[in-house]
Design a protein around this motif. Structure first.
Motif, PDB file in Angstrom:
ATOM      1  N   GLY A  25       7.926   8.538   3.156  1.00 52.80           N
ATOM      2  CA  GLY A  25       7.694   7.310   3.911  1.00 52.80           C
ATOM      3  C   GLY A  25       6.305   6.719   3.834  1.00 52.80           C
ATOM      4  O   GLY A  25       5.996   5.790   4.586  1.00 52.80           O
ATOM      5  N   LEU A  26       5.465   7.198   2.921  1.00 53.22           N
ATOM      6  CA  LEU A  26       4.083   6.680   2.896  1.00 53.22           C
ATOM      7  C   LEU A  26       3.956   5.447   2.000  1.00 53.22           C
ATOM      8  O   LEU A  26       3.447   5.510   0.878  1.00 53.22           O
ATOM      9  N   TYR A  27       4.456   4.317   2.525  1.00 53.77           N
ATOM     10  CA  TYR A  27       4.347   3.025   1.849  1.00 53.77           C
ATOM     11  C   TYR A  27       4.471   1.933   2.889  1.00 53.77           C
ATOM     12  O   TYR A  27       5.042   2.151   3.973  1.00 53.77           O
ATOM     13  N   GLY A  28       3.926   0.775   2.579  1.00 52.11           N
ATOM     14  CA  GLY A  28       4.054  -0.357   3.504  1.00 52.11           C
ATOM     15  C   GLY A  28       3.706  -1.649   2.788  1.00 52.11           C
ATOM     16  O   GLY A  28       3.051  -1.629   1.748  1.00 52.11           O
ATOM     17  N   PRO A  29       4.146  -2.786   3.335  1.00 51.04           N
ATOM     18  CA  PRO A  29       3.845  -4.073   2.712  1.00 51.04           C
ATOM     19  C   PRO A  29       2.446  -4.566   3.064  1.00 51.04           C
ATOM     20  O   PRO A  29       1.935  -4.287   4.150  1.00 51.04           O
ATOM     21  N   LEU A  30       1.860  -5.299   2.134  1.00 49.47           N
ATOM     22  CA  LEU A  30       0.529  -5.880   2.345  1.00 49.47           C
ATOM     23  C   LEU A  30       0.642  -7.348   1.969  1.00 49.47           C
ATOM     24  O   LEU A  30       1.034  -7.670   0.843  1.00 49.47           O
ATOM     25  N   VAL A  31       0.353  -8.214   2.911  1.00 46.94           N
ATOM     26  CA  VAL A  31       0.467  -9.655   2.658  1.00 46.94           C
ATOM     27  C   VAL A  31      -0.921 -10.269   2.794  1.00 46.94           C
ATOM     28  O   VAL A  31      -1.621 -10.029   3.775  1.00 46.94           O
ATOM     29  N   VAL A  32      -1.319 -11.044   1.789  1.00 51.81           N
ATOM     30  CA  VAL A  32      -2.592 -11.762   1.860  1.00 51.81           C
ATOM     31  C   VAL A  32      -2.285 -13.241   2.042  1.00 51.81           C
ATOM     32  O   VAL A  32      -1.509 -13.815   1.265  1.00 51.81           O
ATOM     33  N   LEU A  33      -2.869 -13.828   3.077  1.00 52.02           N
ATOM     34  CA  LEU A  33      -2.642 -15.244   3.375  1.00 52.02           C
ATOM     35  C   LEU A  33      -3.861 -16.074   2.987  1.00 52.02           C
ATOM     36  O   LEU A  33      -4.976 -15.559   2.927  1.00 52.02           O
ATOM     37  N   TYR A  36       0.877  -1.170   0.000  1.00 47.36           N
ATOM     38  CA  TYR A  36       0.000   0.000   0.000  1.00 47.36           C
ATOM     39  C   TYR A  36       0.913   1.218   0.000  1.00 47.36           C
ATOM     40  O   TYR A  36       1.970   1.209   0.603  1.00 47.36           O
ATOM     41  N   HIS A  37       0.523   2.234  -0.749  1.00 48.04           N
ATOM     42  CA  HIS A  37       1.328   3.454  -0.754  1.00 48.04           C
ATOM     43  C   HIS A  37       0.492   4.633  -1.215  1.00 48.04           C
ATOM     44  O   HIS A  37      -0.559   4.462  -1.832  1.00 48.04           O
ATOM     45  N   THR A  38       0.964   5.821  -0.904  1.00 43.62           N
ATOM     46  CA  THR A  38       0.259   7.026  -1.323  1.00 43.62           C
ATOM     47  C   THR A  38       0.219   7.091  -2.843  1.00 43.62           C
ATOM     48  O   THR A  38       1.081   6.531  -3.527  1.00 43.62           O
ATOM     49  N   HIS A  39      -0.794   7.752  -3.391  1.00 44.41           N
ATOM     50  CA  HIS A  39      -0.821   8.008  -4.834  1.00 44.41           C
ATOM     51  C   HIS A  39      -1.088   9.481  -5.079  1.00 44.41           C
ATOM     52  O   HIS A  39      -1.717   9.873  -6.060  1.00 44.41           O
ATOM     53  N   LEU A  40      -0.625  10.325  -4.140  1.00 38.47           N
ATOM     54  CA  LEU A  40      -0.836  11.764  -4.273  1.00 38.47           C
ATOM     55  C   LEU A  40       0.443  12.469  -3.860  1.00 38.47           C
ATOM     56  O   LEU A  40       1.035  12.110  -2.834  1.00 38.47           O
ATOM     57  N   ASN A  41       0.826  13.477  -4.646  1.00 37.05           N
ATOM     58  CA  ASN A  41       2.038  14.209  -4.318  1.00 37.05           C
ATOM     59  C   ASN A  41       3.164  13.209  -4.031  1.00 37.05           C
ATOM     60  O   ASN A  41       3.868  13.289  -3.031  1.00 37.05           O
TER      61      ASN A  41
END
Ligand code: CU
Length: 620
Positions: free
Chosen positions: A477-485, A464-469
């Motif tokens: 720093g506006l990003y992070g991991p997303l794991v689907v189990l 997931y991460h920002t999509h603005l500016n």
């Protein structure tokens, strides 16, 4: 007699080349093949001319560049489309109406050799005859030579940057309908670490690129040609596309069904081509380069003209806060796609899980300057205590609906994009573009919230991460991991490891690379015989990273598991050298099983930046 000939030639030149300020270069949508095709012979008269190029509005600002033209017609960027069936003979005349010598590449039979070029002094003509060669996607391009020593990878830039066109050879029989998109980058300088760019698709910069419309379930075939001097990780929102062939401009490799790749991001290096197949789901999507410098709102023609005037590329010109409505928070290499008809709701199981994603200012900490960060709140528990970059891993379950309330506590607007997730476009995080009916996805204003709803249809690694500016917010720093189990599986961070490569600093200029927000990582303790899953993510703003796993005797072997969240077919889930380049916006999963006690290192490097982060691993 000679004098008369010279005079005639001069008159001819004058007649064929009106002053550049009067010559408008047309953006070429690559729909209509150039020349005349008769009895398996293509006759084509090409000229190299100067003109004014309008990458944005037709009434907007322009750049003076060189371009190819069909004789008697306006110059085009990309150049006139050469498209013929296999078995065609090509009779081509080439005339250089530029003030300098032109070196023309790719006007020969394919596959061809990169060093098979035509050198054409100013004012001269050349006649070329060759057979088209093998079916495939190729390109022709030219440079006016004098600056090639300063160029990147020998590719032209600035006024030469639009001297390129598509060259497609169709297989015999009825050709399937497709579209051709040529990626181009005008840059003002190649000697400085950062240039001012005008990145385009088929000669136009977002929001002036062509808007594409399809119906859900259509079979969409594209040919992409990178005519620029930089790589472009091309990212599709909301669904996967299939890469059916890749080429280097001179030769094309068609994949067998076992070799076809299923991706949300595929990087096209400079000069490369690809053929894609896509079955679009309903919604409003974008397909764009994941290098922020190729979509940053500061990469406009006005900025390019200003940089050219001042001859200062690094100036961080003051930009008033962009009008974020209408999708104008991006420019450059972006295509907007509208797909009609409703997407069927995904199969869901169980009650909706409710989370809150808090977007906050992030305090400085060792080695990492202050910026922005995420926290996740569930059942009144806030994780972590302080916002971090990357944000905490979001662990979701396949088939289980989730409702994520994004709470913007910043002093500026933001949005959140669920990278790789197959969802409804309204929740996809592209403000002013994504839509539900007539309602456009909003920006999340300071102090306000937005509820994102989706049900992950597959297990895998996403982000997931920002999509603005983006330049400020991703660098911040506006990003992070997303794991689907898979349902019933638990996330075990001792055996399931996430590595997020990023870089601090606007325009990716300042600072080294970071992995999981740090330049030094604490040693991991692994056990012999235990399988470990490595989830590799690059969310740097414009960099690739080289991941490699090494033991005392060098490179180890790992098994490829997934790309961009999708499991690989068995034909591709193979053991191979533990080395992978990951481009911005790409995600790879590998499995490694240690066979004996040893000290290992997972290295994450960027050679261009001379920057490396090492993850030490002790196997017992
Ligand atoms: Cu790019």
């Amino acid at each position: 007699m000679l004098a008369t000939l010279a005079l005639l030639a001069a008159l001819h030149l004058t007649a064929q080349s009106p002053p550049a300020e009067q010559t408008r270069i047309q953006a070429n949508a690559n729909r209509i093949p150039a020349g005349k095709l008769e009895n398996r012979v293509l006759t084509l008269h090409l000229e190299l001319r100067e003109g004014n190029w309008f990458p944005e509005a037709e009434a907007g600002p322009s750049l003076k560049v060189y371009a190819f033209a069909e004789e008697g017609q306006a110059p085009q960027t990309p150049g006139p489309l050469i498209r013929v069936p296999e078995g065609t003979e090509i009779r081509l005349t080439l005339r250089n109406l530029l003030p300098s010598v032109a070196v023309v590449h790719g006007l020969h039979q394919h596959p061809g050799a990169a060093n098979d070029v035509v050198r054409l002094p100013p004012g001269e003509d050349r006649e070329l005859r060759f057979s088209a060669g093998s079916a495939g996607t190729y390109q022709y391009w030219a440079s006016t030579a004098q600056d090639l020593s300063r160029s990147r990878h020998g590719r032209p830039y600035r006024e030469d940057s639009q001297l390129a066109g598509a060259f497609v050879v169709d297989p015999p029989g009825t050709a399937v309908s497709d579209r051709i998109f040529v990626l181009g980058v005008w840059r003002n300088d190649v000697t400085k670490p950062l240039s001012q760019y005008v990145p385009v698709i088929n000669g136009k910069s977002w929001p002036y690129t062509e808007r594409l419309t399809y119906s859900q379930g259509d079979q969409v075939r594209w040919r992409l040609i990178n005519a620029s001097d930089s790589p472009h990780p091309m990212h599709m929102h909301g669904s996967y596309y299939r890469v059916d062939s890749v080429g280097d401009g001179e030769r094309d490799q068609v994949f067998t069904p076992e070799q076809q790749r299923f991706v949300v991001t595929h990087v096209l290096d400079f000069g490369e081509t690809m053929t894609t197949f896509w079955v679009p789901p309903a919604g409003k999507w974008i397909f764009h380069c994941h290098f922020l410098i190729h979509t940053s709102p500061e990469m406009t023609v006005a900025d390019a003209l200003a940089a050219q005037k001042k001859d200062i590329a690094e100036n961080d010109s003051d930009h008033p806060e962009m009008d974020h409505a209408g999708g104008n928070h991006m420019v450059g290499m972006v295509l907007g796609i509208t797909v009609t008809r409703d997407r069927p709701p995904p199969a869901t199981r169980g009650r909706t899980r409710k989370l809150r994603l808090i977007v906050r200012e992030r305090p400085a900490r060792s080695g990492l300057s202050a910026g922005f960060g995420y926290q996740v709140e569930e059942k009144h528990r806030l994780i972590p205590d302080q916002p971090t970059a990357p944000g905490p891993p979001l662990i979701l379950q396949r088939g289980k609906p989730v409702e994520i309330t994004i709470v913007n506590q910043l002093a500026q607007s933001t949005s959140v994009h669920w990278h790789g997730m197959e969802l409804e476009s309204y929740y996809d995080g592209v403000p002013g573009w994504g839509a539900k009916g007539n309602e456009l996805s909003p920006v999340i204003k300071p102090g306000s919230t937005f509820v994102a709803r989706f049900t992950p249809p597959r297990a895998g690694t996403f982000m997931y991460h920002t999509h603005l500016n983006d330049e400020a917010q991703i660098s911040g720093g506006l990003y992070g991991p997303l794991v689907v189990l898979e349902p019933g599986k638990k996330f075990d961070p001792t055996k399931d490891l996430i590595f997020v490569m990023s870089r601090a600093g606007r325009k990716g200029l300042e600072g080294p690379i970071f992995v999981n927000g740090a330049s030094e990582l604490p040693t991991l303790n692994w056990r012999v015989g235990q399988p470990y899953r490595l989830r590799l993510i690059d969310i740097s703003n414009s960099n690739n990273s080289d991941f490699s796993l090494r033991g005392p005797n060098g490179l180890l072997q790992w098994r490829a598991i997934a790309k961009d969240g999708a499991d690989l077919p068995s034909s591709q889930a193979l053991m191979k050298d533990a080395q992978q380049q990951v481009a911005a916006g790409e995600i790879y999963d590998f499995e490694f099983v240690p066979r004996e006690p040893a000290s290992l290192r997972l290295e994450i490097a960027n050679t261009g930046l001379n920057s490396k982060v090492v993850q030490p691993i002790e196997v017992r």
